[in-house]
Motif scaffolding. Sequence first.
Motif, PDB file in Angstrom:
ATOM      1  N   MET A   1       0.854  -1.180   0.000  1.00 29.45           N
ATOM      2  CA  MET A   1       0.000   0.000   0.000  1.00 29.45           C
ATOM      3  C   MET A   1       0.893   1.234   0.000  1.00 29.45           C
ATOM      4  O   MET A   1       1.841   1.311   0.782  1.00 29.45           O
ATOM      5  N   GLU A   2       0.591   2.153  -0.871  1.00 34.12           N
ATOM      6  CA  GLU A   2       1.303   3.435  -0.929  1.00 34.12           C
ATOM      7  C   GLU A   2       0.298   4.546  -0.655  1.00 34.12           C
ATOM      8  O   GLU A   2      -0.760   4.587  -1.280  1.00 34.12           O
ATOM      9  N   ILE A   3       0.637   5.432   0.272  1.00 32.88           N
ATOM     10  CA  ILE A   3      -0.238   6.558   0.613  1.00 32.88           C
ATOM     11  C   ILE A   3       0.485   7.842   0.238  1.00 32.88           C
ATOM     12  O   ILE A   3       1.592   8.100   0.716  1.00 32.88           O
ATOM     13  N   VAL A   4      -0.140   8.635  -0.613  1.00 31.59           N
ATOM     14  CA  VAL A   4       0.394   9.934  -1.008  1.00 31.59           C
ATOM     15  C   VAL A   4      -0.412  10.983  -0.264  1.00 31.59           C
ATOM     16  O   VAL A   4      -1.642  11.018  -0.359  1.00 31.59           O
ATOM     17  N   VAL A   5       0.276  11.822   0.498  1.00 32.12           N
ATOM     18  CA  VAL A   5      -0.392  12.878   1.259  1.00 32.12           C
ATOM     19  C   VAL A   5       0.002  14.211   0.631  1.00 32.12           C
ATOM     20  O   VAL A   5       1.177  14.574   0.624  1.00 32.12           O
ATOM     21  N   LYS A   6      -0.982  14.911   0.099  1.00 30.09           N
ATOM     22  CA  LYS A   6      -0.731  16.217  -0.515  1.00 30.09           C
ATOM     23  C   LYS A   6      -0.327  17.207   0.577  1.00 30.09           C
ATOM     24  O   LYS A   6      -0.683  17.050   1.751  1.00 30.09           O
ATOM     25  N   ALA A   7       0.404  18.248   0.202  1.00 32.09           N
ATOM     26  CA  ALA A   7       0.932  19.218   1.166  1.00 32.09           C
ATOM     27  C   ALA A   7      -0.175  19.840   2.017  1.00 32.09           C
ATOM     28  O   ALA A   7      -0.018  20.002   3.228  1.00 32.09           O
ATOM     29  N   SER A   8      -1.308  20.174   1.394  1.00 32.65           N
ATOM     30  CA  SER A   8      -2.404  20.805   2.142  1.00 32.65           C
ATOM     31  C   SER A   8      -2.979  19.853   3.197  1.00 32.65           C
ATOM     32  O   SER A   8      -3.316  20.266   4.308  1.00 32.65           O
ATOM     33  N   ALA A   9      -3.052  18.567   2.882  1.00 36.17           N
ATOM     34  CA  ALA A   9      -3.554  17.585   3.848  1.00 36.17           C
ATOM     35  C   ALA A   9      -2.549  17.380   4.968  1.00 36.17           C
ATOM     36  O   ALA A   9      -2.923  17.281   6.141  1.00 36.17           O
ATOM     37  N   ALA A  10      -1.268  17.328   4.639  1.00 35.04           N
ATOM     38  CA  ALA A  10      -0.239  17.155   5.667  1.00 35.04           C
ATOM     39  C   ALA A  10      -0.260  18.328   6.645  1.00 35.04           C
ATOM     40  O   ALA A  10      -0.200  18.122   7.863  1.00 35.04           O
ATOM     41  N   LEU A  11      -0.358  19.547   6.141  1.00 34.40           N
ATOM     42  CA  LEU A  11      -0.420  20.720   7.015  1.00 34.40           C
ATOM     43  C   LEU A  11      -1.627  20.656   7.947  1.00 34.40           C
ATOM     44  O   LEU A  11      -1.518  20.954   9.131  1.00 34.40           O
ATOM     45  N   GLU A  12      -2.754  20.271   7.420  1.00 31.88           N
ATOM     46  CA  GLU A  12      -3.982  20.197   8.227  1.00 31.88           C
ATOM     47  C   GLU A  12      -3.885  19.081   9.271  1.00 31.88           C
ATOM     48  O   GLU A  12      -4.264  19.267  10.423  1.00 31.88           O
ATOM     49  N   LEU A  13      -3.376  17.927   8.881  1.00 39.45           N
ATOM     50  CA  LEU A  13      -3.271  16.797   9.810  1.00 39.45           C
ATOM     51  C   LEU A  13      -2.283  17.078  10.941  1.00 39.45           C
ATOM     52  O   LEU A  13      -2.473  16.620  12.063  1.00 39.45           O
ATOM     53  N   LYS A  14      -1.247  17.845  10.660  1.00 34.53           N
ATOM     54  CA  LYS A  14      -0.247  18.146  11.686  1.00 34.53           C
ATOM     55  C   LYS A  14      -0.776  19.101  12.756  1.00 34.53           C
ATOM     56  O   LYS A  14      -0.141  19.286  13.785  1.00 34.53           O
ATOM     57  N   LYS A  15      -1.946  19.679  12.541  1.00 38.82           N
ATOM     58  CA  LYS A  15      -2.580  20.530  13.552  1.00 38.82           C
ATOM     59  C   LYS A  15      -3.150  19.707  14.707  1.00 38.82           C
ATOM     60  O   LYS A  15      -3.378  20.218  15.783  1.00 38.82           O
ATOM     61  N   TYR A  16      -3.375  18.416  14.480  1.00 39.12           N
ATOM     62  CA  TYR A  16      -3.946  17.535  15.499  1.00 39.12           C
ATOM     63  C   TYR A  16      -2.830  16.950  16.353  1.00 39.12           C
ATOM     64  O   TYR A  16      -1.794  16.547  15.834  1.00 39.12           O
ATOM     65  N   HIS A  17      -3.085  16.885  17.635  1.00 43.23           N
ATOM     66  CA  HIS A  17      -2.111  16.292  18.550  1.00 43.23           C
ATOM     67  C   HIS A  17      -2.407  14.801  18.675  1.00 43.23           C
ATOM     68  O   HIS A  17      -3.446  14.415  19.200  1.00 43.23           O
ATOM     69  N   LEU A  18      -1.499  13.983  18.170  1.00 44.44           N
ATOM     70  CA  LEU A  18      -1.656  12.533  18.285  1.00 44.44           C
ATOM     71  C   LEU A  18      -0.913  12.062  19.520  1.00 44.44           C
ATOM     72  O   LEU A  18       0.249  12.407  19.733  1.00 44.44           O
ATOM     73  N   LEU A  19      -1.573  11.276  20.334  1.00 43.21           N
ATOM     74  CA  LEU A  19      -0.963  10.702  21.520  1.00 43.21           C
ATOM     75  C   LEU A  19      -0.099   9.510  21.119  1.00 43.21           C
ATOM     76  O   LEU A  19      -0.217   8.991  20.003  1.00 43.21           O
ATOM     77  N   ASP A  20       0.768   9.067  22.009  1.00 42.56           N
ATOM     78  CA  ASP A  20       1.565   7.872  21.739  1.00 42.56           C
ATOM     79  C   ASP A  20       0.636   6.707  21.430  1.00 42.56           C
ATOM     80  O   ASP A  20      -0.355   6.495  22.129  1.00 42.56           O
TER      81      ASP A  20
END
Length: 107
Positions: A1-20
């Motif tokens: 499986m290959e996942i391509v994350v566009k720059a706009s999606a990466a920026l938006e996803l990085k706003k969320y705090h993921l716990l360990d």
Amino acid sequence: MEIVVKASAALELKKYHLLDGEGVRIQAVYVGSCALYVDYSLIIDRISEQDDVFEVEGIPFILSKESQKHLYHRISLDFSPVLGYKLSSDEETYRYNLKLERVSSSI
């Protein structure tokens, strides 16, 4: 499986705090009722031993083997403030207007 994350999606996803032990689950669930279709969703969820984890742009993406059966080998995630997240492949658009939600049990 290959996942391509566009720059706009990466920026938006990085706003969320993921716990360990958490990641962004790309879920594809086959629904059989009056109509047969696959329902797609994005969820902040805990990683389990049965999941495959793909790290893209520093973001852990979680996919179950079952979900992978309903997706092409190469998928893409994009984001637009108007249309939300868009999950697609070269062959088809799976869904627009996806919202990222957190599973309540992982809070």
